[in-house]
Design an enzyme around this catalytic site. Structure first.
Site, PDB file in Angstrom:
ATOM      1  N   GLU A 282      -9.041  -2.030 -26.880  1.00  0.00           N
ATOM      2  CA  GLU A 282      -8.418  -3.252 -26.063  1.00  0.00           C
ATOM      3  C   GLU A 282      -7.136  -4.120 -26.725  1.00  0.00           C
ATOM      4  O   GLU A 282      -6.096  -4.322 -26.354  1.00  0.00           O
ATOM      5  CB  GLU A 282      -9.495  -4.198 -25.761  1.00  0.00           C
ATOM      6  CG  GLU A 282      -8.830  -5.617 -25.210  1.00  0.00           C
ATOM      7  CD  GLU A 282      -8.336  -5.446 -23.677  1.00  0.00           C
ATOM      8  OE1 GLU A 282      -8.149  -4.384 -23.176  1.00  0.00           O
ATOM      9  OE2 GLU A 282      -7.599  -6.592 -23.670  1.00  0.00           O
TER      10      GLU A 282
ATOM     11  N   GLY B 128       0.785  -1.210  -0.041  1.00  0.00           N
ATOM     12  CA  GLY B 128       0.127  -0.029  -0.057  1.00  0.00           C
ATOM     13  C   GLY B 128       0.653   1.165   0.009  1.00  0.00           C
ATOM     14  O   GLY B 128       2.154   1.053  -0.374  1.00  0.00           O
TER      15      GLY B 128
END
Ligand code: AGP
Length: 626
Positions: free
Chosen positions: A495, A113
């Site tokens: 994509e 984190g």
């Protein structure tokens, strides 16, 4: 973004003896988590009698750490923690690698984190005479934990106090030589799950960390502290109140997370796609063929009142959302906006109780998407998440979840999750159309029949892959590729461009084919590779002839055209340098087929360029920082 593993266990039935098992378990767990980040790796071990933590850490991939340990073996242990890093604070160096030590080397900490208030905490610790070796926010947490441990005298309590002082996102694991059979963890926003064994217990960023040893797992909720020993799992919240974890059995086995004989996880996962679509459909209709989405626990009356849908996602998941937009608007007559989660999060969206926010995420941990989910809920919207990783954070923070059943997607470049996300979004659209009466049940049945026919058609496209690979090998020198699509294939073009960028490190751009003449056509010069996805000639959109004209426009200016077209559509033959045929399918189903040649092309081009297909540079599988 990082991978973390914790272990503590007894070997014999009697006393807990130091052994090689803690290190073996942690290294195996790191190997399965390396896709979460691979800038550096490290381990820390404790055992009775240690006056300092035993540790090793090294920048680069896990194999570098293994080499260090081979060269200077670590002692037998009773508990261990391990970490693979995706750098956020401080470069991917040996010094910045985790674990970070404190309390004169008796305490080791690893972290996943970003601690946002690390600078002020560091300044306070520096004023108290603490010295730091690294640039990381994690070392600040380690030193803070050490200070709190000295005053609390208990690692669990010290972790709780420390967790309440941190701001940002964190999963922390810690071991201390005073408690050689204990691992303590804390989570806020970043993921942490418990693996439950016999006389041993595990902690991990996700179940892949311990799937080789146990399928019994326990979710940890937001703001919880977990303390594991070989025979106990204790959970408290940040206030110190006791809490209970939610047990579940992991529904895939260790082999599913291995390559299964393919050259790469990505190749395996491309081949998994028929099963991913079929499994995502499985069990979602009742005996009479009606769509039933049991896990969607949102009041049907509310779903009938929904007057807007906002899809929030990132990357490939966002493109899946854009594909779904065309279908859901067509079936349900509800406006569907598709927003990049990190943009939605920071604008003042028009959201109310009649807005259904659909969060799409393979990992269920993407911080941008998680923060957008929170933002949407604060604005009063109901959130339904479409997620692949069971037990991940985004479903836990949503009002309802519709899981895709693609199985673990290890390769950083998403493939089977993309098809599964479209499939799940289509199921949601059909469910809403059925619930709101936009479609009769026979129309829903017809759509379901079309979807159920997709896995076999996907398999057909995969079997044609060798021709795509040969074409890719011939394009080894390409430096720029354009992708054109219209209507529901416009997101597929984007994509395809993303796959080529993230795998072969080639500039690529996806365009709406109709937009070409408004500027981008200036990019076309001799030999410019252009992929074009052509709608079915039977499509009632009236776009087939227009897209064929688009091919002629770029061909006339020297482009080399790679056309994806439906079996039997001979109109494209005069204008295509290469044709990748796909089986006939209804307009809205074509993306589930057209995406596959683009995946295979990008994978093969990366392979022929000698690049790491599963772990492309600069990327990580789950982006758990904003
Ligand atoms: C896709 O190939 C990329 N790895 C990336 O764009 C990914 O789709 C994006 O980060 C979202 O991840 P998620 O689906 O786990 O939320």
């Amino acid at each position: 973004m990082c991978g973390i593993v914790g272990y503590t266990g007894r070997q014999a039935a009697a006393a807990v003896e130091p052994s090689t098992r803690p290190l073996e378990v942690v290294m195996e767990g790191l190997r399965r988590l390396e896709y979460r980040g691979y800038d550096s790796a490290g381990v820390a071990l404790v055992a009775p009698g240690f006056d300092q933590v035993a540790w090793a850490k090294k920048s680069g991939k896990l194999s570098n750490l293994a080499a260090v340990i081979d060269a200077s073996p670590l002692p037998d242990a009773t508990a261990a923690i391990g970490h693979t890093r995706w750098a956020t604070h401080g470069g991917p160096t040996d010094l910045n690698a985790h674990p970070h030590l404190a309390d004169d080397g008796r305490l080791a900490v690893i972290h996943n984190g970003i601690i946002e208030n690390f600078a002020e905490l560091k300044a306070e610790l520096l004023d108290q005479g603490v010295t730091f070796l690294s640039e990381t926010d994690t070392e600040v947490a380690a030193q803070l934990l050490a200070r709190n441990y000295r005053s609390a005298g208990n690692l669990t309590e010290a972790m709780r106090i420390t967790a309440t002082m941190l701001r940002g996102t964190f999963t922390l694991l810690a071991v201390h030589t005073d408690n050689p059979h204990t691992v303590v963890g804390a989570r806020h926003d970043s993921p942490l799950v418990v693996g439950i064994g016999e006389g041993e217990n595990f902690l991990g960023s996700d179940v892949a960390a311990f799937i080789a040893y146990t399928k019994e797992a326990m979710e940890l909720a937001q703001d919880q502290i977990v303390t594991i020993t070989p025979d106990s799992i204790d959970i408290i919240d940040f206030t110190g109140a006791r809490a209970e974890g939610k047990r579940y059995t992991v529904d895939w086995d260790a082999n599913a997370a291995e390559k299964g004989g393919f050259s790469s996880f990505m190749d395996k996962e491309i081949h998994d796609q028929p099963q991913a679509v079929a499994d995502t459909l499985r069990g979602r209709t009742d005996a009479s063929g009606h769509i039933q989405l049991d896990e969607i626990r949102i009041d049907e009356a509310l779903l009938r009142s929904v007057d807007k849908i906002i899809v929030i996602a990132c990357g490939t998941a966002a493109y899946a959302g854009q594909v779904a937009k065309y279908a859901i608007e067509h079936w349900c007559r509800i406006p569907v906006e598709v927003e990049l989660a990190h943009e939605f999060r920071y604008r003042d969206p028009i959201v109310d109780a009649q807005t259904l926010v659909v969060a799409i995420s393979q990992s269920g941990e993407t911080m941008d998407t998680l923060m957008a989910v929170r933002h949407a809920r604060e604005q009063g919207a109901k959130v339904l998440s479409i997620v692949n990783a069971h037990g991940s954070t985004i479903p836990r923070e949503s009002d309802a979840v519709l899981y895709t059943h693609a199985g673990p997607e290890i390769a950083v470049a998403s493939t089977k999750a993309f098809l599964a996300q479209i499939t799940a979004a289509y199921l949601l659209g059909m469910y809403l159309a059925q619930l709101r009466g936009n479609k009769f049940s026979d129309e829903i049945d017809a759509l379901l029949r079309e979807l159920r026919a997709i896995p076999e058609k996907v398999e057909t496209v995969i079997q044609r892959g060798e021709y795509v690979k040969a074409t890719a090998r011939s394009m080894k020198q390409a430096t720029s590729v354009l992708f054109l699509g219209r209507h529901v294939s416009y997101p597929v073009a984007m994509e395809g461009a993303l796959k080529l960028k993230e795998l072969a490190y080639i500039h690529a751009e996806g365009f709406a084919a109709g937009e070409l003449k408004h500027g981008p056509i200036a990019l076309i010069d001799e030999g410019q590779p252009v992929f074009v996805i052509v709608p079915s000639p039977r499509s009632r959109t009236g776009l087939h002839s227009k897209v064929v004209s688009n091919i002629q426009e770029v061909r006339a200016r020297g482009a080399k055209t790679f056309v994806i077209a439906e079996d039997g559509d001979d109109t494209v033959v005069p204008y295509a340098d290469e044709i990748f045929w796909i089986p006939q399918a209804p307009t809205l189903m074509q993306p589930l087929l057209a995406a596959i040649p683009l995946q295979i092309f990008a994978m093969e081009l990366a392979t022929v360029k000698g690049l790491d297909v599963d772990q492309p540079r600069n990327l990580a599988k789950s982006v758990t920082v904003e």
